[in-house]
Design an enzyme around this catalytic site. Structure first.
Site, PDB file in Angstrom:
ATOM      1  N   CYS A 133      10.267   0.917  -1.188  1.00  0.00           N
ATOM      2  CA  CYS A 133      10.790  -0.215  -0.424  1.00  0.00           C
ATOM      3  C   CYS A 133      11.194   0.264   0.966  1.00  0.00           C
ATOM      4  O   CYS A 133      11.724   1.362   1.123  1.00  0.00           O
ATOM      5  CB  CYS A 133      11.986  -0.840  -1.134  1.00  0.00           C
ATOM      6  SG  CYS A 133      11.607  -1.453  -2.796  1.00  0.00           S
ATOM      7  N   HIS A 283     -11.408  28.167  -0.172  1.00  0.00           N
ATOM      8  CA  HIS A 283     -11.241  26.769  -0.554  1.00  0.00           C
ATOM      9  C   HIS A 283      -9.799  26.511  -0.974  1.00  0.00           C
ATOM     10  O   HIS A 283      -9.095  27.421  -1.397  1.00  0.00           O
ATOM     11  CB  HIS A 283     -12.198  26.423  -1.699  1.00  0.00           C
ATOM     12  CG  HIS A 283     -12.328  24.959  -1.945  1.00  0.00           C
ATOM     13  ND1 HIS A 283     -11.518  24.273  -2.817  1.00  0.00           N
ATOM     14  CD2 HIS A 283     -13.184  24.044  -1.427  1.00  0.00           C
ATOM     15  CE1 HIS A 283     -11.868  23.000  -2.832  1.00  0.00           C
ATOM     16  NE2 HIS A 283     -12.874  22.828  -1.998  1.00  0.00           N
ATOM     17  N   CYS A 363     -19.676  26.386 -11.283  1.00  0.00           N
ATOM     18  CA  CYS A 363     -19.027  25.099 -11.007  1.00  0.00           C
ATOM     19  C   CYS A 363     -19.691  24.076 -11.914  1.00  0.00           C
ATOM     20  O   CYS A 363     -20.916  23.927 -11.895  1.00  0.00           O
ATOM     21  CB  CYS A 363     -19.195  24.701  -9.548  1.00  0.00           C
ATOM     22  SG  CYS A 363     -18.670  23.010  -9.181  1.00  0.00           S
ATOM     23  N   SER A 414     -15.796  13.673  -0.521  1.00  0.00           N
ATOM     24  CA  SER A 414     -14.972  12.590  -1.044  1.00  0.00           C
ATOM     25  C   SER A 414     -14.341  11.788   0.083  1.00  0.00           C
ATOM     26  O   SER A 414     -13.944  10.647  -0.120  1.00  0.00           O
ATOM     27  CB  SER A 414     -13.891  13.146  -1.976  1.00  0.00           C
ATOM     28  OG  SER A 414     -13.125  14.135  -1.324  1.00  0.00           O
ATOM     29  N   THR A 538      -8.686  15.501  -0.668  1.00  0.00           N
ATOM     30  CA  THR A 538      -7.469  16.310  -0.591  1.00  0.00           C
ATOM     31  C   THR A 538      -6.773  16.101   0.748  1.00  0.00           C
ATOM     32  O   THR A 538      -5.542  16.074   0.819  1.00  0.00           O
ATOM     33  CB  THR A 538      -7.811  17.794  -0.786  1.00  0.00           C
ATOM     34  OG1 THR A 538      -8.882  18.157   0.083  1.00  0.00           O
ATOM     35  CG2 THR A 538      -8.240  18.077  -2.214  1.00  0.00           C
TER      36      THR A 538
END
EC number: 2.5.1.72
Length: 721
Positions: A133, A283, A363, A414, A538
């Site tokens: 809020c 990374h 991976c 992404s 990220t």
């Protein structure tokens, strides 16, 4: 003055009755006092209104005024013993929808703020604060054992927000726990009470949702306590303040131990890198010990960079231009392969590129894209024309090369996948888009577009200016995604974790990476709608956290912010650094507000060690994976919120590689990232073809349009098909 005899003067006047609070208008001449039955808590308002002459009216105006009193009653539970929360809600919705003018709704809200008493100061504690809020809101919840009903007390330092609270209390105070938990946030959408188009109206509307979510969370806790049921255990977390960090739980404690690394190891690494001219690209998702040492060593040696996979190769080129003779890559194998290929294309074939293990650093996503099933998926889909393959950047160069020869391909991250796909649909009529390999991201993108199809054209244009509701609906059947690609880390954010978040952290800020499973994604999307969440990369998650912290500091009140980190926990170092800097810059020495930030790690009861029996690992002969299950289901070098592959990039391996260069190259042959000598089915070099989709993406990032070369490839392939 007794509440039943209260007379207030106000300009608030509505021709419609107040169904929830039993309003009625009583015309009269001079103001007087009314005495009402004791079963009502009334509010009497004196209203004086002047009506201007209507120019089209045939009735002459005498500029007269009239005065009346509006008696608004708040029925007690005894007067409406059978009124359900749903019935009260429908009455409240009818009341506010009957008020056409936005300002009338605001005035009615201000009117309701006077109907609940101020909360006792002893209850205005940080524990009773409601997150999300724009003003301070307190909520106290108790359980009436005798009546089996919930009791709510709420207050705010804003009259409008207090009005929101008054309405919710009127709906749920005295309700059964089942009634409280049955009410959904979307049930409140019709209560667009503020009705203002100006800045901040969305945050006012979010007050409904955030207070309701807090009511429900605390109701669940009281019901569980009453029934003697153990509540779900709290997730481990890390609390950040201006004075430092405070770990919560064994997992967070393990993370914290490496946020402030051994200074001697920092000095040792920096000296080696400087002496031997070694650059380091790493990374986000790696061992926190390594991240801590590298972050501190950056102050002593500038050629160290921690980022998403996309930027790693670019930074390696910059380091080579600055004189670095070797590049150490801390990531999985396809990342070191990309660095090797990009350095060669940039004219630095003599710069050595080294991995951190003599075993394969795999991976699961990259493995899925390299499987025969993925190529079959592309072969089948490539008969559709025209077609574009959008492939996640976290795949190997072989995958990119082989895919590009089957279907014109562009890579994505992404952060840009949504814009890439929408732009492609806008530029190429009747396009079929094939996304892969990550199934979760694919389903989440499809869900996002489905939600967009219900938005207004204006809302859609804010996401992408070339689309509207019609175009979004038309593209849905032309979007395809691979069904068998999973990131083993994000796969762990499943039903069990989501259930725990709902019960224990429903009122916290929720963050989710695009790759997390649908349940976690939907949870974060719901939170995003009420200003309490973010779904993205990220970097998007980090920006969201920083913005919320800055807002809290600007409010200048004591506050505790809680964020659920719905992605891999390796980025905690970046969060601590950014948040610590913001909190440290705030002036609290002269009695200023104290803000604390809690980062919660949603750890599944399943451990990533379960994947050691999975096909993706067995096929690649990875026999030893750092990080067995322990403690809370995870350990320092693995666990449910940490990638076991990334954790193969240990500090000891980095030091070993640095110490062996340059004279021990022979000993490091298994560590070196090799060049591709294989050719594609069309007889081209894998590195040449595999880099082209990356270059297409870079063009898109720079221009926000697909490159002309890619469009020609799509159309030519379509014609030949």
């Amino acid at each position: 003055m007794d509440a039943a005899n209260l007379v207030m003067k106000s300009s608030m006047f509505s021709k419609s009755p107040c169904p929830v609070f039993g309003s009625k208008l009583i015309p009269r001449a001079p103001p007087s006092v009314f005495t009402l039955p004791s079963t009502f808590r009334p509010l009497v308002k004196c209203i004086q209104a002047s009506f201007p002459q209507n120019p089209d009216s045939k009735i002459p105006s005498n500029n007269s005024t009239f005065t009346c009193s509006a008696v608004t009653s708040f029925p007690s539970q005894q007067s409406q013993p059978h009124a359900t929360s749903d019935a009260k809600l429908q009455l409240l919705i009818s009341e506010f929808q009957s008020l056409v003018e936005p300002m009338d709704r605001v005035k009615r809200l201000l009117h309701y703020s006077t109907l609940i008493p101020s909360m006792d100061a002893s209850l205005k504690t940080p524990e009773n604060r409601v997150l999300g809020c724009t003003t301070q809101v307190w909520l106290h919840v108790s359980f009436d054992e005798a009546e089996n009903r919930m009791k709510f007390v709420a207050d705010s330092d804003s009259d409008i927000t207090k009005g929101f609270c008054a309405c919710l209390v009127s709906l749920l105070d005295g309700a059964t726990p089942d009634e409280v938990l049955a009410l959904k946030t979307e049930d409140l959408n019709a209560l667009n009470v503020a009705g203002l188009n100006g800045k901040g109206s969305a945050s006012r509307a979010n007050t409904w949702h955030n207070v309701l979510v807090s009511m429900q969370k605390r109701t669940r806790a009281l019901v569980a306590e009453r029934e003697g049921r153990p509540r779900n255990e709290l997730f481990p977390s890390l609390v950040i303040t201006a004075d430092g960090i405070q770990p919560q739980g064994s997992y967070a404690e393990a993370q914290a131990r490496f946020l402030f690394p051994d200074e001697s190891r920092v000095q040792e690494l920096a000296s080696l890198l400087k002496e031997k001219k070694i650059g380091v690209v790493a990374h986000f998702y790696m061992d926190p010990e390594v991240q801590g040492v590298l972050t501190a060593a950056q102050k002593l040696w500038p050629h160290i960079h921690i980022s998403d996979s996309l930027v790693m190769a670019d930074k390696a080129v910059s380091m080579a231009k600055a004189g670095c003779e070797y590049i150490s890559v801390l990531g999985v194998d396809f990342m070191s392969e990309n660095v090797r290929a990009i350095l060669d294309l940039a004219g630095f074939p003599e710069v050595g590129v080294y991995r951190m293990s003599d075993e394969r650093i795999g991976c699961s996503l990259a493995d899925a894209a390299a499987s025969p099933a993925y190529l079959d998926y592309l072969k089948t889909a490539s008969t559709s024309s025209p077609s574009l393959h959008v492939v996640y950047i976290n795949t190997s160069l072989e995958t990119k090369a082989y895919s590009h020869e089957l279907v014109p391909t562009i890579t994505c991250t992404s952060s840009n996948v949504v814009q890439t796909i929408l732009q492609a649909f806008a530029e190429v009529p009747d396009l079929e888009v094939l996304y892969g390999p990550d199934t979760y991201m694919g389903s989440n993108i499809a869900e996002l577009f489905t939600q967009m199809s219900t938005m207004t054209d204006e809302e859609i244009s804010e996401i992408h200016p070339l689309h509207n509701r019609s175009s979004i609906k038309s593209l849905l059947p032309r979007l395809h995604y691979f069904q068998d690609g999973t990131c083993i880390v994000h796969h762990l954010f499943g039903h069990e974790v989501v259930e725990n978040i709902n019960e224990m952290y429903g009122d916290a800020f929720l963050t989710a990476h695009f790759e997390v499973p649908g349940e976690m994604f939907s949870l974060a999307m719901e939170a995003k709608k009420r200003g309490m969440g973010v779904v993205g990369s990220t970097s998007n998650i980090l920006d969201f956290i920083k913005e919320r912290v800055e807002e809290a500091l600007n409010r200048n009140v004591d506050e505790h912010l809680q964020f659920v980190l719905g992605t891999e926990s390796g980025m905690i170092t970046a969060i601590v650094a950014a948040v610590g800097k913001l909190l440290g810059s705030a002036d609290t020495s002269s009695g200023g507000a104290k803000v604390s930030v809690e980062i919660v790690f949603p750890v599944s009861s399943e451990s990533v060690t379960r994947t050691s029996t999975g096909s993706s690992l067995d096929q690649n002969k990875v026999n030893i994976i750092p990080g067995v299950a322990s403690g809370e289901g995870c350990s320092l070098h693995g666990g449910c919120a940490s990638c076991p592959y990334m954790k193969m990039n240990s500090l000891s391996s980095l030091l070993r590689v640095c110490q062996s260069l340059p004279h021990g190259k022979a000993e490091l042959s298994a560590y070196e990232a090799g060049r591709f000598s294989l050719q594609t089915p069309n007889g081209k070099q894998i590195a040449d073809v595999g880099c082209e989709p990356v270059l297409h993406m870079r063009h898109f990032q720079a221009t926000k349009r697909l490159p002309e070369q890619l469009i020609n490839q799509i159309l030519q392939r379509s014609s030949s098909a």
